[in-house]
Write an enzyme that holds these catalytic residues in place. Sequence first.
Site, mmCIF file in Angstrom:
data_model
loop_
_atom_site.group_PDB
_atom_site.id
_atom_site.type_symbol
_atom_site.label_atom_id
_atom_site.label_comp_id
_atom_site.label_asym_id
_atom_site.label_seq_id
_atom_site.Cartn_x
_atom_site.Cartn_y
_atom_site.Cartn_z
ATOM 1 N N GLN A 68 0.830 -1.195 0.000
ATOM 2 C CA GLN A 68 0.000 0.000 0.000
ATOM 3 C C GLN A 68 0.869 1.252 0.000
ATOM 4 O O GLN A 68 1.953 1.273 0.581
ATOM 5 C CB GLN A 68 -0.891 -0.023 1.239
ATOM 6 N N GLN A 119 0.324 -10.212 11.212
ATOM 7 C CA GLN A 119 1.029 -9.234 10.387
ATOM 8 C C GLN A 119 0.532 -7.808 10.604
ATOM 9 O O GLN A 119 1.299 -6.850 10.521
ATOM 10 C CB GLN A 119 0.900 -9.599 8.897
#
Length: 310
Positions: free
Chosen positions: A9, A250
């Site tokens: 991202q 994560q």
Amino acid sequence: MRAFLFPGQGTQKPGMGTHLREHYPRLVEPLWREAEEILGFPLTRLCEEGPVERLRHMPVTQPAVFLCSYAALVAARANGAVPDVVAGHSLGEYTALAAASVLTWQEVLQLVHRRGVLMAEVQQRVDGKMAAVIGLAIEQVERACADVRRDTGEVVEVANHNEPRQVVVSGQSTAIDDLVRRVITRPDARATVLRIGGPAHSSLMESATADFVDYLRRFDFRSPRTPLLSGSTAAPYASGEEIRRQLGDQLVHRVRWVDVMAELERRSVSRTWELGPGKVLSGFVQRALPRVRTYRSHDMPSFLDGVAGW
């Protein structure tokens, strides 16, 4: 040795993936059509035209970056390119799952969309953001984070260790702003707030973890067919169950990209292909491993040069 690397991202922008759709229409356009059927919104138009703010909305951003990266992977495979190892930065690790045949691309698309929805929900509840600190070693950044936490009582943590002297921090907005002010007073460092949205890879994402772990149980994670490096540990995953466990954590664990690049060097990787929007990962490789040749799907001449020399 050759590696495929997948960005995360922050690389999204209008026009992303357009050159792949134009160059490989028969391969790529069916992916976009099927993705739109799965997601229920016009991903193709958003990738091509934006607007920028809509592309920054995480339930859109994450499928968009993934699909552009996966389309580049399909194009690379069509040219006979098969990697010896794969890795992805944060969100990019999900594209690596598809590359290593851990999940189908349709399954990964569903995962990243759900991940984006949950992260966006956290952002609605928590005023958080991220910033890049350049010029300081990670130990110095960790001390600065500890000082801000002590003085403000708010959360600020290391999120990504990208290069020896490039560290991304994540946390509550006021704490990030405080840390940035402290860093920019130093002559040897600078800091920039990132327009990514949300305090990713920090303890503030803990509230999303349980829901995401539950969602992960819906999928059958297979063992990687190609060595797949974990962004959290830099070690190759041994099984599908290990991948499932690490993906569940994560959201709150830091990305250890410095260690991933060290593992690429240990494996004698001589060429990397960055498959997806932008050229951030190629820049990391060029500075850390100057002898490694880098190619990028973002740049069609570079991509074609790379696959032609496979």
